[in-house]
Design a protein around this motif. Structure first.
Motif, PDB file in Angstrom:
ATOM      1  N   THR A  93       0.835  -1.200   0.000  1.00 14.23           N
ATOM      2  CA  THR A  93       0.000   0.000   0.000  1.00 14.23           C
ATOM      3  C   THR A  93       0.867   1.246   0.000  1.00 14.23           C
ATOM      4  OG1 THR A  93      -1.774  -1.155   1.186  1.00 14.23           O
ATOM      5  CG2 THR A  93      -1.808   1.252   1.250  1.00 14.23           C
ATOM      6  N   CYS A  94       1.961   1.229   0.754  1.00 14.25           N
ATOM      7  CA  CYS A  94       2.887   2.368   0.759  1.00 14.25           C
ATOM      8  C   CYS A  94       3.412   2.645  -0.649  1.00 14.25           C
ATOM      9  CB  CYS A  94       4.051   2.109   1.714  1.00 14.25           C
ATOM     10  SG  CYS A  94       3.605   2.071   3.461  1.00 14.25           S
ATOM     11  N   LEU A  95       3.753   1.602  -1.375  1.00 17.39           N
ATOM     12  CA  LEU A  95       4.249   1.779  -2.743  1.00 17.39           C
ATOM     13  C   LEU A  95       3.177   2.394  -3.635  1.00 17.39           C
ATOM     14  CD1 LEU A  95       6.232  -1.545  -3.322  1.00 17.39           C
ATOM     15  CD2 LEU A  95       7.160   0.714  -2.780  1.00 17.39           C
ATOM     16  N   GLN A  96       1.938   1.966  -3.462  1.00 13.96           N
ATOM     17  CA  GLN A  96       0.843   2.540  -4.254  1.00 13.96           C
ATOM     18  C   GLN A  96       0.641   4.008  -3.923  1.00 13.96           C
ATOM     19  OE1 GLN A  96      -2.239  -0.176  -3.054  1.00 13.96           O
ATOM     20  NE2 GLN A  96      -1.817  -1.626  -4.706  1.00 13.96           N
ATOM     21  N   LEU A  97       0.716   4.351  -2.644  1.00 15.84           N
ATOM     22  CA  LEU A  97       0.542   5.746  -2.231  1.00 15.84           C
ATOM     23  C   LEU A  97       1.679   6.623  -2.741  1.00 15.84           C
ATOM     24  CD1 LEU A  97      -0.531   5.110   1.470  1.00 15.84           C
ATOM     25  CD2 LEU A  97      -2.027   5.844  -0.393  1.00 15.84           C
ATOM     26  N   ALA A  98       2.856   6.029  -2.959  1.00 20.67           N
ATOM     27  CA  ALA A  98       4.042   6.777  -3.383  1.00 20.67           C
ATOM     28  C   ALA A  98       4.193   6.842  -4.893  1.00 20.67           C
ATOM     29  CB  ALA A  98       5.286   6.144  -2.774  1.00 20.67           C
ATOM     30  N   ALA A  99       3.237   6.359  -5.642  1.00 22.29           N
ATOM     31  CA  ALA A  99       3.358   6.278  -7.104  1.00 22.29           C
ATOM     32  C   ALA A  99       3.726   7.632  -7.702  1.00 22.29           C
ATOM     33  CB  ALA A  99       2.053   5.777  -7.712  1.00 22.29           C
ATOM     34  N   GLY A 100       4.779   7.643  -8.519  1.00 20.76           N
ATOM     35  CA  GLY A 100       5.244   8.879  -9.141  1.00 20.76           C
ATOM     36  C   GLY A 100       6.256   9.634  -8.317  1.00 20.76           C
ATOM     37  N   GLY A 101       6.407   9.257  -7.042  1.00 22.73           N
ATOM     38  CA  GLY A 101       7.359   9.928  -6.165  1.00 22.73           C
ATOM     39  C   GLY A 101       6.744  11.112  -5.454  1.00 22.73           C
ATOM     40  N   GLY A 102       7.615  11.956  -4.881  1.00 26.39           N
ATOM     41  CA  GLY A 102       7.151  13.165  -4.222  1.00 26.39           C
ATOM     42  C   GLY A 102       6.477  12.920  -2.902  1.00 26.39           C
TER      43      GLY A 102
END
Length: 362
Positions: free
Chosen positions: A295-304
């Motif tokens: 879920t953390c990776l999904q929330l971080a999509a695109g960076g920033g």
């Protein structure tokens, strides 16, 4: 001050949340959510090019005068395993050195319960100590999560080496806020907390973090208020918060609170973050280990985003074998999980800089 216009904004979102949060298919996992996720990822890529900013929380004290009904560290907690701890400066140094020297962290967020024996002078010393250790390895990034203080006190903290400060509003619902924060302590003052972002901006802090604790109240109204608050601060103060807290309520063993129907589903939660990212791509979500790593990776999509690696919510939890916790959380060790970040197309920038430093074209 935002408090002067708060009631009109609150009536507005109570009557109708901001679109598309008012749509019945928002958070249902369908086409609307997919479109939001795609747009948010693109806008983040445009600003940040896939860079994320690792950070670790370091809890300094679990002694607390507040009685928040959802927190294990509250005064009156019934958790039999909770041991109140206030780190000495020698213990704090040991914890910081572990994160910096053994795990490669360059950004550390100092986290405080509302300890009546720790004042701004003490926190300034802790900030100086932390910055001094981190500076041996490059640019030090020192964050703070603590009860709000005055603009003058924020200036003193900035001069001591503080990079960013976060204050989660918890909920914008004033009636619900009163129920969740009983008593007459600092946190019971809704408007003192509400105006803290203006004081942080006035003090010239590089990073200012706002957010709500999703699960305490109607998330459609709370997140609508975040957007209205951000726009108002940009107009009135020339800038708004550049960090977005996205904590989602987790069970606390010594707290009686039951979220009932207020906790957003996984799909709704991801879409809330995507919606805010699409509106304000320069604002960095604070991705925490309250969530599963995928879920953390999904929330971080695109960076920033600020991306939490290594996490203990007990003072001394990294090196002193202290037990108990504010809430149950994951602990994504930097050495083991950094390769998974890169495999997901995210590039950790350990010595992370302000959002304005990154404007990368796709």
């Amino acid at each position: 001050m935002f408090s002067s216009v708060f009631e009109s904004f609150w009536r507005q979102v109570s009557a109708k949340p901001e679109p598309p949060l008012d749509q019945p298919d928002f958070g249902a996992g369908g086409a609307l959510d997919a479109a939001l996720a795609a747009r948010a990822r693109l806008r983040k890529l445009e600003h940040f090019g896939g860079f994320v900013f690792p950070v670790s929380p370091l809890y300094v004290t679990s002694v607390c005068k507040e009685r928040c009904t959802y927190c294990n560290y509250r005064a009156g907690s019934t958790d039999p395993d909770l041991k109140r701890v206030r780190l000495t400066e020698a213990q704090l140094e040991r914890e910081v050195r572990f994160l910096a020297e053994e795990r490669g962290l360059r950004a550390v967020e100092l986290v405080y319960a509302s300890d009546p024996l720790l004042r701004t002078d003490d926190i300034c010393r802790h900030v100086e100590l932390t910055a001094r250790i981190l500076a041996r390895h490059g640019r030090p990034i020192v964050g703070l999560s603590a009860e709000p203080v005055s603009a003058d006190e924020y200036r003193r903290l900035r001069d001591a080496g503080l990079t960013f400060s976060v204050v989660w509003m918890e909920t914008y619902d004033p009636q619900r806020y009163r129920e969740l924060h009983p008593g007459r302590q600092t946190k019971s003052d809704f408007f003192w907390r509400l105006e803290s972002y203006e004081r942080m901006i006035e003090a010239g802090l590089e990073g200012v973090g706002y957010g709500v604790l999703s699960g305490l109240s109607d998330w459609r109204r709370d997140w609508s208020m975040l957007a209205l608050h951000q726009r108002w601060l940009r107009r009135a103060c020339g800038r708004g918060p550049n960090i977005l807290g996205i904590p989602r309520l987790r069970p606390a063993p010594g707290a009686p609170f039951d979220p009932g129907g207020f906790l957003p589903s996984d799909a709704a939660f991801r879409s809330l973050v995507a919606w805010h990212n699409a509106l304000f791509p320069d604002v960095m979500p604070f991705v925490s280990t309250r969530e599963e790593f995928e879920t953390c990776l999904q929330l971080a999509a695109g960076g920033g985003c600020l991306f939490t690696l290594n996490c203990s919510t007990v003072p001394g939890g990294y090196t002193l074998d202290h037990h108990g916790a504010q809430f149950h959380t994951g602990n994504y060790d930097a050495l083991r999980f950094t390769p998974r970040l890169r495999a997901a197309g995210l590039q950790p920038d350990w010595a992370w800089r302000a959002a304005s430093c990154y404007t990368v074209s796709v």
